[in-house]
Design a protein around this motif. Structure first.
Motif, mmCIF file in Angstrom:
data_model
loop_
_atom_site.group_PDB
_atom_site.id
_atom_site.type_symbol
_atom_site.label_atom_id
_atom_site.label_comp_id
_atom_site.label_asym_id
_atom_site.label_seq_id
_atom_site.Cartn_x
_atom_site.Cartn_y
_atom_site.Cartn_z
ATOM 1 N N ASN A 4 0.844 -1.193 0.000
ATOM 2 C CA ASN A 4 0.000 0.000 0.000
ATOM 3 C C ASN A 4 0.879 1.243 0.000
ATOM 4 N N VAL A 5 0.459 2.256 -0.753
ATOM 5 C CA VAL A 5 1.230 3.495 -0.866
ATOM 6 C C VAL A 5 0.456 4.620 -0.197
ATOM 7 N N VAL A 6 1.116 5.359 0.697
ATOM 8 C CA VAL A 6 0.444 6.430 1.433
ATOM 9 C C VAL A 6 1.111 7.771 1.165
ATOM 10 N N LEU A 7 0.323 8.827 1.308
ATOM 11 C CA LEU A 7 0.834 10.195 1.218
ATOM 12 C C LEU A 7 1.068 10.680 2.639
ATOM 13 N N SER A 8 2.311 11.079 2.930
ATOM 14 C CA SER A 8 2.674 11.370 4.319
ATOM 15 C C SER A 8 2.865 12.845 4.640
ATOM 16 N N GLY A 9 3.363 13.627 3.696
ATOM 17 C CA GLY A 9 3.625 15.039 3.972
ATOM 18 C C GLY A 9 3.721 15.823 2.686
ATOM 19 N N TRP A 10 3.435 17.115 2.785
ATOM 20 C CA TRP A 10 3.456 17.947 1.588
ATOM 21 C C TRP A 10 3.740 19.399 1.960
ATOM 22 N N GLY A 11 4.149 20.155 0.966
ATOM 23 C CA GLY A 11 4.444 21.568 1.175
ATOM 24 C C GLY A 11 4.251 22.352 -0.104
ATOM 25 N N VAL A 12 3.906 23.619 0.021
ATOM 26 C CA VAL A 12 3.695 24.479 -1.137
ATOM 27 C C VAL A 12 4.033 25.916 -0.784
ATOM 28 N N THR A 13 4.581 26.630 -1.729
ATOM 29 C CA THR A 13 4.792 28.069 -1.616
ATOM 30 C C THR A 13 4.388 28.691 -2.949
ATOM 31 N N SER A 14 3.543 29.699 -2.904
ATOM 32 C CA SER A 14 3.085 30.348 -4.130
ATOM 33 C C SER A 14 2.734 31.792 -3.842
ATOM 34 N N ALA A 15 2.345 32.508 -4.887
ATOM 35 C CA ALA A 15 1.916 33.895 -4.702
ATOM 36 C C ALA A 15 0.644 33.959 -3.858
ATOM 37 N N TYR A 16 -0.145 32.892 -3.886
ATOM 38 C CA TYR A 16 -1.397 32.868 -3.131
ATOM 39 C C TYR A 16 -1.157 32.647 -1.644
ATOM 40 N N ALA A 17 -0.172 31.815 -1.325
ATOM 41 C CA ALA A 17 0.061 31.480 0.079
ATOM 42 C C ALA A 17 1.495 31.025 0.284
ATOM 43 N N PRO A 18 2.106 31.395 1.420
ATOM 44 C CA PRO A 18 3.492 30.992 1.688
ATOM 45 C C PRO A 18 3.644 29.538 2.115
ATOM 46 N N LEU A 70 13.021 25.213 -3.423
ATOM 47 C CA LEU A 70 12.770 23.791 -3.213
ATOM 48 C C LEU A 70 13.055 23.393 -1.766
ATOM 49 N N GLN A 71 14.107 23.949 -1.187
ATOM 50 C CA GLN A 71 14.431 23.633 0.208
ATOM 51 C C GLN A 71 13.276 23.988 1.137
ATOM 52 N N SER A 72 12.606 25.093 0.848
ATOM 53 C CA SER A 72 11.501 25.550 1.693
ATOM 54 C C SER A 72 10.351 24.547 1.705
ATOM 55 N N VAL A 73 9.943 24.074 0.522
ATOM 56 C CA VAL A 73 8.802 23.158 0.473
ATOM 57 C C VAL A 73 9.206 21.748 0.924
ATOM 58 N N ILE A 74 10.462 21.370 0.716
ATOM 59 C CA ILE A 74 10.927 20.068 1.220
ATOM 60 C C ILE A 74 10.862 20.057 2.747
ATOM 61 N N ALA A 75 11.250 21.168 3.363
ATOM 62 C CA ALA A 75 11.180 21.268 4.826
ATOM 63 C C ALA A 75 9.734 21.140 5.309
#
Length: 411
Positions: A4-18, A70-75
Motif C-alpha cells: 500500500n502506498v500512502v501520502l505522508s507530507g506535503w508543502g507548497v509556496t506560491s503567490a497565493y500562500a506561503p 525547493l528547500q523551503s517546500v521540502i522542509a
C-alpha cells in the motif's frame, strides 16, 4: 505482494500562500488571487501578434534561487511527514524533480544574440550570465544530491501539465512493487516571457482572470510556485510508528494523440473517461463509492468541456461534485497536479470539501455539478478521484482514500 502506498507530507509556496495552512485559510475565506498584465505597453504584445495583453498572477515572480525555493517546500513536507533530512538517505529512497528545469528568459538574451565577440563581451558583461553553464539542467539535481546526501540522483521528469502526476504515478508503481520505501517529489514553476508567447499563441491566455467550467473566456491564469510531496509504503510508515491517514489506492496512465486545433489542445473525452473508469476498476470501487472529483479543469474551454463530457459518461449528468481551484489560486502548470493532491488529502482528512470561489458564472450547459460559491460539503464517502491531462496527450487518474482505521474512528 503489492505494498500500500500512502501520502505522508506535503508543502507548497506560491503567490497565493506561503505555505499549505495559509492556502487552506485563503480558500476558506474565499479569497481570489489578483492578476496583472504581463507587458507594460500595448505595442509589446501587439508586436508578438497576441490577441491581448495576457494576465498572470500578480506578485508571482519568485524570490531566491530555484534550489532555495525547493528547500523551503521540502522542509514543509518533511515536517508534515514527521521525517528528518537523514531519512532521505539510503538506497530505497527516490527523488523526482518535475517541471521545466532552469531556463533563461528570452527577453534577457534576445538583444544580445548577435553580440558575441570579445569586445562586446567586455562592454556587455550581462552576456556572460547567459552562458549555457548557467542553465545546466543537472545543477539543481546535483545540489539536491549533495545537500540531502541522496544515494541516487533525482529523476528529472517533464511532460507538460501532467509532469507532477506522472512522477506520482511512477513513484506509486515502484513503492507498490516493493522496489523502494519512500519517494520525494519536488518541483517549481516560474513564468517566463517565452511561456507567455507560447501559451498566448495557443489562445490559452486572457486579459483577466480565469474560471474553469465557464464560457466567459477561454484562458488560464499562470502563477509561479514550488511544491513537494512525500510518499511511502504503509509498512515503512508503520515501522516508524506513524499511522497513515491518506492512501493512494490506484494510479492509471493513458496516452492519446488527442486533437490539436489551431488555437489549443483539445483532449479526447473518451480517453479521459476510459482513464477514470480504469482508475476506479484498479481501486476495486464503483462510481457510487467516490465522494467527488478533482479534474484538471484549468479554464481552457475546449479541454474543460472534454472533461465535463467524460464526467457525464462515467457519472451521468450532475452525478458527482466536481471542484477546481485553479481560477482562484492560479494555475501552476507542470506542478498543478501535486497541489491538487494536497487539497484532496486535506479534504479527506478534514472530511469536508471546500467550495471554490468563482470569478465568472459556471456554464450550466455542461451539466456537471461544480462545487462553487457555497458552504463546505461534508464528505461521508472516503474516496476522491483526481485526474489530469497534458498537452502531450496524456491522461492520468488516481483514486485517493482515507485509510480505513482513520475512517472508522468516528463511526
Amino acid at each position: 505482494m503489492s505494498q500500500n502506498v500512502v501520502l505522508s507530507g506535503w508543502g507548497v509556496t506560491s503567490a497565493y500562500a506561503p505555505d499549505f495552512p495559509a492556502l487552506i485559510n485563503g480558500l476558506t475565506k474565499q479569497r481570489l488571487v489578483s492578476s496583472q498584465p504581463w507587458f507594460a505597453t500595448a505595442s509589446e504584445w501587439q508586436e508578438l501578434r497576441l490577441s491581448c495583453n495576457p494576465h498572470y498572477v500578480a506578485g508571482s515572480q519568485p524570490i531566491g534561487t530555484a534550489f532555495e525555493r525547493l528547500q523551503s517546500v521540502i522542509a514543509q513536507a518533511l515536517s508534515g511527514a514527521g521525517l528528518d533530512v537523514a531519512q532521505l538517505q539510503g538506497k530505497r529512497v527516490r527523488v523526482y524533480l518535475v517541471g521545466h528545469g532552469e531556463r533563461a528568459n528570452i527577453t534577457d538574451f534576445l538583444g544580445y544574440q548577435d553580440r558575441n565577440d570579445q569586445e562586446e563581451l567586455l562592454f556587455f558583461p550581462k552576456i556572460k550570465r547567459l552562458h549555457a553553464a548557467s542553465y545546466a539542467q543537472d545543477r539543481v539535481a546535483r545540489r539536491l544530491t549533495q545537500t540531502y546526501q541522496l544515494s541516487w540522483p533525482p529523476i528529472s521528469l517533464y511532460c507538460a501539465s501532467n509532469s507532477a502526476l506522472a512522477a506520482v504515478h511512477l513513484a506509486q508503481a515502484t513503492i507498490a512493487a516493493g522496489e523502494t520505501d519512500l519517494a520525494l517529489i519536488v518541483g517549481w514553476i516560474e513564468t517566463l516571457t517565452q511561456d507567455i508567447m507560447f501559451l498566448g499563441g495557443q489562445g490559452m491566455l486572457g486579459d483577466g482572470g480565469a474560471q474553469p467550467f465557464s464560457h466567459h473566456n477561454s484562458s488560464i491564469l499562470p502563477t509561479a510556485g514550488s511544491v513537494a510531496l512525500i510518499m511511502e509504503s504503509e509498512q515503512h510508515a508503520r515501522q516508524r510508528n506513524v499511522n497513515p491517514t491518506i492512501l493512494l489506492r490506484s494510479s492509471v496512465f493513458c496516452q492519446s494523440g488527442g486533437a490539436r486545433g489551431s488555437s489549443s489542445f483539445t483532449a479526447d473525452f473518451r480517453t479521459i473517461a476510459h482513464t477514470l473508469e480504469r482508475a476506479l476498476q484498479e481501486a476495486g470501487l464503483t462510481v457510487q463509492d467516490v465522494a467527488c472529483v478533482f479534474p484538471h479543469a484549468n479554464g481552457v474551454i475546449a479541454s474543460d468541456k472534454a472533461e465535463a463530457m467524460a464526467l457525464q459518461k462515467v457519472w451521468g449528468k450532475a452525478g458527482i461534485p466536481v471542484v477546481s481551484y485553479k481560477g482562484q489560486v492560479g494555475y501552476m502548470v507542470s506542478c498543478c497536479g501535486l497541489l491538487d493532491l494536497m487539497l484532496v488529502a486535506d479534504a479527506l482528512q478534514q472530511r469536508r470539501l471546500l467550495a471554490s470561489t468563482s470569478r465568472y458564472p459556471i456554464d450550466e450547459s455542461l451539466q456537471i455539478h461544480v462545487h462553487a460559491d457555497c458552504p463546505p460539503l461534508a464528505l461521508e464517502r472516503t474516496h476522491i478521484l483526481k485526474s489530469g491531462i497534458g498537452l502531450d496527450g496524456s491522461a492520468i487518474a488516481m483514486v485517493i482514500s482515507r485509510c480505513q482505521e482513520d475512517a472508522d474512528e468516528l463511526a
